[in-house]
Design a protein around this motif. Sequence first.
Motif, PDB file in Angstrom:
ATOM      1  N   GLY A 185      39.504  50.964 -16.298  1.00 41.88           N
ATOM      2  CA  GLY A 185      40.297  49.838 -17.091  1.00 41.88           C
ATOM      3  C   GLY A 185      41.790  50.525 -16.235  1.00 41.88           C
ATOM      4  N   GLY A 186      41.982  49.071 -16.059  1.00 45.99           N
ATOM      5  CA  GLY A 186      43.053  49.153 -14.840  1.00 45.99           C
ATOM      6  C   GLY A 186      44.305  47.806 -15.397  1.00 45.99           C
ATOM      7  N   GLY A 187      44.540  47.593 -14.332  1.00 46.92           N
ATOM      8  CA  GLY A 187      45.765  46.227 -14.678  1.00 46.92           C
ATOM      9  C   GLY A 187      45.025  45.097 -15.776  1.00 46.92           C
ATOM     10  N   ASP A 188      43.797  45.199 -15.790  1.00 44.20           N
ATOM     11  CA  ASP A 188      43.165  44.345 -16.796  1.00 44.20           C
ATOM     12  C   ASP A 188      42.082  44.957 -17.148  1.00 44.20           C
ATOM     13  OD1 ASP A 188      44.669  41.670 -17.156  1.00 44.20           O
ATOM     14  OD2 ASP A 188      43.292  41.462 -14.625  1.00 44.20           O
ATOM     15  N   VAL A 189      41.342  44.860 -17.855  1.00 40.63           N
ATOM     16  CA  VAL A 189      39.897  45.208 -18.530  1.00 40.63           C
ATOM     17  C   VAL A 189      38.783  44.569 -17.277  1.00 40.63           C
ATOM     18  CG1 VAL A 189      38.216  46.693 -20.448  1.00 40.63           C
ATOM     19  CG2 VAL A 189      40.358  46.942 -20.454  1.00 40.63           C
ATOM     20  N   LYS A 190      37.803  45.091 -17.165  1.00 45.01           N
ATOM     21  CA  LYS A 190      36.504  44.834 -16.074  1.00 45.01           C
ATOM     22  C   LYS A 190      35.568  45.210 -16.711  1.00 45.01           C
ATOM     23  CE  LYS A 190      40.006  41.882 -12.955  1.00 45.01           C
ATOM     24  NZ  LYS A 190      40.157  41.619 -11.714  1.00 45.01           N
ATOM     25  N   ALA A 191      34.281  45.345 -15.788  1.00 43.50           N
ATOM     26  CA  ALA A 191      33.518  45.256 -15.732  1.00 43.50           C
ATOM     27  C   ALA A 191      32.787  45.032 -14.610  1.00 43.50           C
ATOM     28  CB  ALA A 191      32.395  45.261 -17.343  1.00 43.50           C
ATOM     29  N   ILE A 192      32.001  46.134 -14.166  1.00 40.93           N
ATOM     30  CA  ILE A 192      31.093  46.394 -13.080  1.00 40.93           C
ATOM     31  C   ILE A 192      30.047  46.332 -12.990  1.00 40.93           C
ATOM     32  CG2 ILE A 192      32.058  48.372 -12.331  1.00 40.93           C
ATOM     33  CD1 ILE A 192      31.463  47.373  -9.047  1.00 40.93           C
ATOM     34  N   ASN A 193      28.777  45.756 -12.104  1.00 39.84           N
ATOM     35  CA  ASN A 193      27.641  46.384 -12.522  1.00 39.84           C
ATOM     36  C   ASN A 193      27.308  47.145 -10.935  1.00 39.84           C
ATOM     37  OD1 ASN A 193      23.957  46.276 -12.032  1.00 39.84           O
ATOM     38  ND2 ASN A 193      24.601  44.116 -12.407  1.00 39.84           N
ATOM     39  N   PRO A 194      26.710  47.936 -11.282  1.00 44.09           N
ATOM     40  CA  PRO A 194      26.557  48.961 -10.244  1.00 44.09           C
ATOM     41  C   PRO A 194      25.131  49.269  -9.495  1.00 44.09           C
ATOM     42  CG  PRO A 194      26.177  50.026 -12.641  1.00 44.09           C
ATOM     43  CD  PRO A 194      26.959  48.919 -13.521  1.00 44.09           C
ATOM     44  N   MET A 201      34.759  40.038 -15.806  1.00 41.80           N
ATOM     45  CA  MET A 201      36.401  39.879 -16.910  1.00 41.80           C
ATOM     46  C   MET A 201      36.178  40.261 -18.299  1.00 41.80           C
ATOM     47  SD  MET A 201      40.442  40.448 -17.761  1.00 41.80           S
ATOM     48  CE  MET A 201      40.810  39.317 -15.967  1.00 41.80           C
ATOM     49  N   VAL A 202      37.106  41.785 -18.840  1.00 40.01           N
ATOM     50  CA  VAL A 202      36.408  42.156 -20.300  1.00 40.01           C
ATOM     51  C   VAL A 202      37.352  41.507 -21.633  1.00 40.01           C
ATOM     52  CG1 VAL A 202      35.773  44.094 -22.088  1.00 40.01           C
ATOM     53  CG2 VAL A 202      34.667  43.979 -19.205  1.00 40.01           C
ATOM     54  N   THR A 203      38.810  41.614 -20.712  1.00 42.62           N
ATOM     55  CA  THR A 203      40.014  41.549 -21.577  1.00 42.62           C
ATOM     56  C   THR A 203      41.426  41.509 -20.241  1.00 42.62           C
ATOM     57  OG1 THR A 203      39.437  43.377 -22.977  1.00 42.62           O
ATOM     58  CG2 THR A 203      41.794  42.457 -22.749  1.00 42.62           C
ATOM     59  N   PRO A 204      41.855  41.018 -19.808  1.00 45.04           N
ATOM     60  CA  PRO A 204      42.917  39.824 -19.290  1.00 45.04           C
ATOM     61  C   PRO A 204      43.960  40.465 -20.331  1.00 45.04           C
ATOM     62  CG  PRO A 204      41.849  38.272 -20.487  1.00 45.04           C
ATOM     63  CD  PRO A 204      41.202  38.896 -21.445  1.00 45.04           C
ATOM     64  N   LEU A 205      44.601  41.852 -19.371  1.00 45.59           N
ATOM     65  CA  LEU A 205      45.694  42.833 -20.162  1.00 45.59           C
ATOM     66  C   LEU A 205      47.189  42.133 -19.201  1.00 45.59           C
ATOM     67  CD1 LEU A 205      44.536  45.700 -21.196  1.00 45.59           C
ATOM     68  CD2 LEU A 205      45.027  44.209 -22.284  1.00 45.59           C
ATOM     69  N   GLN A 206      47.465  42.399 -17.712  1.00 41.18           N
ATOM     70  CA  GLN A 206      48.302  42.099 -16.875  1.00 41.18           C
ATOM     71  C   GLN A 206      47.955  40.935 -16.935  1.00 41.18           C
ATOM     72  OE1 GLN A 206      48.412  44.340 -13.503  1.00 41.18           O
ATOM     73  NE2 GLN A 206      46.531  43.139 -11.767  1.00 41.18           N
ATOM     74  N   SER A 207      47.375  39.954 -16.482  1.00 43.92           N
ATOM     75  CA  SER A 207      47.181  38.684 -16.179  1.00 43.92           C
ATOM     76  C   SER A 207      46.968  37.574 -17.094  1.00 43.92           C
ATOM     77  CB  SER A 207      45.549  38.117 -15.327  1.00 43.92           C
ATOM     78  OG  SER A 207      44.630  38.629 -16.082  1.00 43.92           O
ATOM     79  N   TRP A 208      47.072  38.135 -18.743  1.00 47.98           N
ATOM     80  CA  TRP A 208      46.949  37.017 -19.560  1.00 47.98           C
ATOM     81  C   TRP A 208      47.540  36.313 -19.604  1.00 47.98           C
ATOM     82  CZ3 TRP A 208      48.750  40.500 -25.102  1.00 47.98           C
ATOM     83  CH2 TRP A 208      49.610  40.906 -24.907  1.00 47.98           C
TER      84      TRP A 208
END
Length: 372
Positions: A185-194, A201-208
């Motif tokens: 959970g940051g400027g956008d919502v992303k997901a990382i494979n650990p 990208m999960v949900t663009p927010l600051q970059s929508w």
Amino acid sequence: MKLTQMLKSTALVGSLGAAALLGAVAPAAQAAQEYLLTVTRPGHLQVIDMKTNQVERTCEVPGNFGSGSIALAPDGKSAYVLSNGMEDVYGFDIRSCDITFHAAQSTKTLKVKTFQSVAVSPDGKELYTVQNPFGLERDRFTVEQPRLAVFNVADGIGAQPVRTFPVDRRITKIATTVQGEVILGGGDVKAINPKTGEIRMVTPLQSWDKGPLWLPPDAFAMHSQGEQSNEYIMPYVTAEFTDESWNFETAEWWWGMSRVDLETGEAERVEMVPFEFIVFNFISHPHDPNILYGAFNTLSKHDISKKETVAVHEMPHTYYDLNISADGKTIYVGGASSDISIHDSDTLEKIGSIQLSGDMSTSDLRVATIRD
């Protein structure tokens, strides 16, 4: 397996077999125990029995108070607490207060801060933090790249990262999906494979790109506590303007959210209800995803299918976060001060209170469920 399916599968062996099966299921359901967890100053993990709403035990958390962020093991028996000025993570067996894990993230030459970002893998074997490091040179500090750090829980006391991967800045609350991804959970919502470090990208927010009449959202997840619905919520505020002059006084203001289903990893982004007052944290009803609750200076109830706020209860002081019982009947509102306010989820009326030994400040309010 659903109960109806179970009964159909036993029909061939007769009613006696079905009755025996029902008898076997009942004790397991009754054995589930919910505990409300939070951290209070100067450094106590409070374990509260949600049947009695009494503090069952208080665990001493080493180090200076951090932010009070708590991550839960899938079996509910272990809780991982961010402490020592947001630098160390301690793992506790909540049934005994035994410390089973400790990761000191800073060294003599590198200071590491973690802002709320602690999560556990769905199999309970790995712990994740987002590290924000800066170098300690003799004459200056050097700002380093933020990174996801992966720890093996089995390494216990003195654990060190086994893998690290670069991530964005501004990441606060994180969570894990059943598929093993870590939601960032940051400027956008992303997901990382650990395992590989691959990011999507999960949900663009600051970059929508919602169009010229929409204000880019102001998003921030200090507390995302969706364990009862197995979800992650990133709330945001945005505005729709009447024209391209961007007159803030005539704009229509909205609360929105990115909501990630931690079972599937899929997300929805929606403007939920009009922005009428500040909400620090949202949770949903575990049996009705259209009903959301929020807390700050008020406790509020929202029906997002109708885009309406359906109830508001004024609180005596600010509360930062809230959580809900598994049956959806009881709301617990905490954070900021030293009391947890208990409310009926239907009416929002106050039905009780839990007084703690110190203030919770920015601490989480999590529900750990032990089923055996």
